[in-house]
Design a protein around this motif. Sequence first.
Motif, PDB file in Angstrom:
ATOM      1  N   ILE A 156       1.091  -1.188  -0.088  1.00  0.00           N
ATOM      2  CA  ILE A 156      -0.015   0.104  -0.076  1.00  0.00           C
ATOM      3  C   ILE A 156       0.589   1.228   0.284  1.00  0.00           C
ATOM      4  O   ILE A 156       0.395   1.987  -0.672  1.00  0.00           O
ATOM      5  CB  ILE A 156      -1.401   0.063   1.381  1.00  0.00           C
ATOM      6  CG1 ILE A 156      -2.118  -1.370   0.918  1.00  0.00           C
ATOM      7  CG2 ILE A 156      -0.962   0.923   1.564  1.00  0.00           C
ATOM      8  CD1 ILE A 156      -2.940  -1.218   1.964  1.00  0.00           C
ATOM      9  N   ALA A 157       1.741   1.285   0.662  1.00  0.00           N
ATOM     10  CA  ALA A 157       2.904   2.599   0.144  1.00  0.00           C
ATOM     11  C   ALA A 157       3.289   2.573  -1.073  1.00  0.00           C
ATOM     12  O   ALA A 157       3.524   3.588  -0.976  1.00  0.00           O
ATOM     13  CB  ALA A 157       4.303   2.565   1.695  1.00  0.00           C
ATOM     14  N   ALA A 158       3.432   1.611  -2.004  1.00  0.00           N
ATOM     15  CA  ALA A 158       3.806   1.933  -2.974  1.00  0.00           C
ATOM     16  C   ALA A 158       2.739   2.256  -4.107  1.00  0.00           C
ATOM     17  O   ALA A 158       2.769   3.130  -4.851  1.00  0.00           O
ATOM     18  CB  ALA A 158       4.489   0.225  -4.018  1.00  0.00           C
ATOM     19  N   GLU A 176      10.812   3.496 -10.364  1.00  0.00           N
ATOM     20  CA  GLU A 176       8.839   3.219 -10.257  1.00  0.00           C
ATOM     21  C   GLU A 176       8.454   1.377 -10.102  1.00  0.00           C
ATOM     22  O   GLU A 176       7.194   1.354  -9.435  1.00  0.00           O
ATOM     23  CB  GLU A 176       8.890   3.110 -12.067  1.00  0.00           C
ATOM     24  CG  GLU A 176       9.054   4.055 -12.551  1.00  0.00           C
ATOM     25  CD  GLU A 176       8.505   3.993 -14.327  1.00  0.00           C
ATOM     26  OE1 GLU A 176       8.527   2.459 -14.925  1.00  0.00           O
ATOM     27  OE2 GLU A 176       8.640   5.605 -14.733  1.00  0.00           O
ATOM     28  N   SER A 177       9.060   0.251 -10.009  1.00  0.00           N
ATOM     29  CA  SER A 177       8.761  -0.319  -9.274  1.00  0.00           C
ATOM     30  C   SER A 177       8.799  -0.988  -7.800  1.00  0.00           C
ATOM     31  O   SER A 177       8.496   0.685  -7.312  1.00  0.00           O
ATOM     32  CB  SER A 177      10.398  -1.173  -9.225  1.00  0.00           C
ATOM     33  OG  SER A 177      11.307  -1.041  -8.760  1.00  0.00           O
ATOM     34  N   ASP A 178       7.849  -1.302  -7.496  1.00  0.00           N
ATOM     35  CA  ASP A 178       7.587  -1.571  -5.953  1.00  0.00           C
ATOM     36  C   ASP A 178       8.332  -1.878  -5.310  1.00  0.00           C
ATOM     37  O   ASP A 178       8.457  -1.156  -3.969  1.00  0.00           O
ATOM     38  CB  ASP A 178       6.261  -2.666  -5.647  1.00  0.00           C
ATOM     39  CG  ASP A 178       4.705  -2.822  -6.208  1.00  0.00           C
ATOM     40  OD1 ASP A 178       4.481  -2.323  -7.198  1.00  0.00           O
ATOM     41  OD2 ASP A 178       4.370  -3.952  -6.507  1.00  0.00           O
ATOM     42  N   ALA A 218      10.069   4.956  -0.160  1.00  0.00           N
ATOM     43  CA  ALA A 218       9.547   5.437   1.537  1.00  0.00           C
ATOM     44  C   ALA A 218       9.842   4.751   2.476  1.00  0.00           C
ATOM     45  O   ALA A 218       9.787   6.058   3.375  1.00  0.00           O
ATOM     46  CB  ALA A 218       7.790   4.310   1.593  1.00  0.00           C
ATOM     47  N   GLY A 219      11.108   4.088   2.558  1.00  0.00           N
ATOM     48  CA  GLY A 219      11.469   3.931   3.957  1.00  0.00           C
ATOM     49  C   GLY A 219      12.627   4.749   3.981  1.00  0.00           C
ATOM     50  O   GLY A 219      12.776   5.344   4.833  1.00  0.00           O
ATOM     51  N   ASP A 220      13.195   5.768   2.990  1.00  0.00           N
ATOM     52  CA  ASP A 220      13.845   6.308   2.734  1.00  0.00           C
ATOM     53  C   ASP A 220      13.303   7.928   3.363  1.00  0.00           C
ATOM     54  O   ASP A 220      13.683   8.709   4.081  1.00  0.00           O
ATOM     55  CB  ASP A 220      14.471   6.708   2.332  1.00  0.00           C
ATOM     56  CG  ASP A 220      15.557   5.854   2.109  1.00  0.00           C
ATOM     57  OD1 ASP A 220      16.154   5.673   2.524  1.00  0.00           O
ATOM     58  OD2 ASP A 220      16.242   5.689   0.463  1.00  0.00           O
ATOM     59  N   ILE A 221      11.829   8.537   3.164  1.00  0.00           N
ATOM     60  CA  ILE A 221      11.311   8.986   2.783  1.00  0.00           C
ATOM     61  C   ILE A 221      10.629   9.296   4.402  1.00  0.00           C
ATOM     62  O   ILE A 221       9.690  10.772   4.253  1.00  0.00           O
ATOM     63  CB  ILE A 221      10.781  10.053   1.972  1.00  0.00           C
ATOM     64  CG1 ILE A 221      10.276   9.798   1.365  1.00  0.00           C
ATOM     65  CG2 ILE A 221      12.274  10.015   1.054  1.00  0.00           C
ATOM     66  CD1 ILE A 221       9.025   9.337  -0.062  1.00  0.00           C
ATOM     67  N   LEU A 225      -0.918   7.109  -6.634  1.00  0.00           N
ATOM     68  CA  LEU A 225      -2.047   7.912  -6.491  1.00  0.00           C
ATOM     69  C   LEU A 225      -1.243   9.058  -6.388  1.00  0.00           C
ATOM     70  O   LEU A 225      -2.242   9.813  -7.095  1.00  0.00           O
ATOM     71  CB  LEU A 225      -2.843   7.458  -5.236  1.00  0.00           C
ATOM     72  CG  LEU A 225      -3.855   8.186  -4.895  1.00  0.00           C
ATOM     73  CD1 LEU A 225      -5.181   7.988  -6.187  1.00  0.00           C
ATOM     74  CD2 LEU A 225      -4.903   7.851  -4.172  1.00  0.00           C
ATOM     75  N   THR A 226      -0.552   9.553  -5.178  1.00  0.00           N
ATOM     76  CA  THR A 226      -0.062  10.916  -5.719  1.00  0.00           C
ATOM     77  C   THR A 226       0.131  11.087  -6.951  1.00  0.00           C
ATOM     78  O   THR A 226       0.222  11.960  -7.548  1.00  0.00           O
ATOM     79  CB  THR A 226       1.124  11.098  -5.090  1.00  0.00           C
ATOM     80  OG1 THR A 226       0.583  10.274  -2.959  1.00  0.00           O
ATOM     81  CG2 THR A 226       1.690  12.126  -4.952  1.00  0.00           C
TER      82      THR A 226
END
Length: 550
Positions: free
Chosen positions: A435-437, A467-469, A476-479, A442-443
Amino acid sequence: MDFDTIIVGAGTAGCLLANRLSADPSKRVLLLEAGGKDDYHWIHIPVGYLYCIGNPRTDWLYRTEAEPGLNGRQLRYPRGKVLGGSSSINGMIYMRGQSRDYDHWAAVTGEDAWSWGQVLPLFKQHEDHWRLDAKGVANEAFRALHGHRGEWRVEKQRLRWDILDAFAAAAEQAGIPRTDDFNGGSNEGVGYFEVNQRGGLRWNAAKAFLRPTCLGRPNFELWTGSTVQRLLLNRDDAGALRCTGADVRTPHGMEQVRLSPGGELVLAAGAIGSPQILQCSGIGPAALLQSQGIAVKEDLPGVGQNLQDHLQIRAVYAVDGTRTLNTQAAHWWGKLGIGLQYLLSRNGPMSMAPSQLGAFTRSSPRLRWPDLEYHVQPLSLDAFGEPLHRFNAFTASVCHLNPTSRGHVSIRSADPEQPPAIAPRYLSTEEDRRIAAQGLRLTRRIVAQPALAPFHPREVKPGVEFESDDELTRLAGDIATTIFHPVGTCRMGRSEDPLAVTDPQGRVRGVACLRVADASLMPTITSGNTNSPTLMMAERIASWMLESRR
């Protein structure tokens, strides 16, 4: 030093509990707060959260453990250490969550009093909604959902931004409907958040529930700078365990406060403080307590478990052709203008909540309910507490409302002055990573809509090359960072639930005269910001305590 009720923690829940339980002049109530008074001016100026978070005057200064799901990063983990608790340093957003949250609580606890139909009157009981100030302004459907003349003030924000209006239009073009009320049971839609402010000033729980009523009652005492070291626990002749009071470190030395016969001690120290106090007092997982040399008074494996939090993934977009806070506050004359605007009219950037525009939507069209929340801001920075970027930009932070990851809070020492280990375990499940990806994709879809095209948005973080999951999950883990919504560490539940710390009324298993009444009770996190749901929970627990007195 004998009291009918001792409340530990003068935060969101504790202030309301103190108000309700001290209304009976025959009952003596003591409210204990580890922090100081809320007399710091930056508490009350809305943008002052920037100076309260990370400030030992107002914040516990917690940090998480290194998080594997965040690529080994540790996060700052703000919790209010001041009168009003986290309501004195939070984002001021008024958000109840979704009706399904409370119906789920009712199902898992077996207590219908937690269902949406039963908690809605509690939200309304203390609400003071701005739209109901003038008679006839709001329609009957709105009046059925909202209250007026209660203590908890809800107002519209006192500013707008062109870039946020454009983002709202883009979200609508992407299929997210407009809404002017996030609090009717389904918060789906896009619109400006409503905030807990009065006239451009923060409205915290201390203003709402302690002043002027509580502080003028002769049967009420408030001790600030007073930290509970451990609970006093005794067994009767039949072996039953009972809480009889607490040892408290005060500015004047150690004090022992005790409960009168039939009295109760209520923990309202929050999702970090309440499990820490229980563990330091010998209530919690036996193996953990023994490892710290603490005698086990009651083996409750769930104390400190079930930690849930909302993780926001911050996508940053540079823009052209409009001003954002990045450049408006870049020079001394811009800051002077912002200050004068607030001084003269109590509006503008100094009246800002940390996030102004919100949106709730689904990560998949197959879902019945929104499972994503956006916090959109007309600014950008590398990390909280660092300087704003020197270019115009906005930040669109997306979070999974119903994370399946579970963490824990565990003491590292028998010394109650030492901070516990906080391990939220973000992104530790495949569902949360997926869901994070999807949220980042979606953003991008929203930003690509025609409404934002005139501003030429360019993705600065995480970067269009990813672009990939797997790439998006790693980025996502970085930001990503917390939105400061920890809950669940003393969860309520049925008697057969091995990890339930309390019964559905907040009474601690196996310990008489001891309750919990804060966000740590939540079996699952609400679908949105958690401050006002915590207030509602305190309202419910207070009503049960008053009934038991009768």
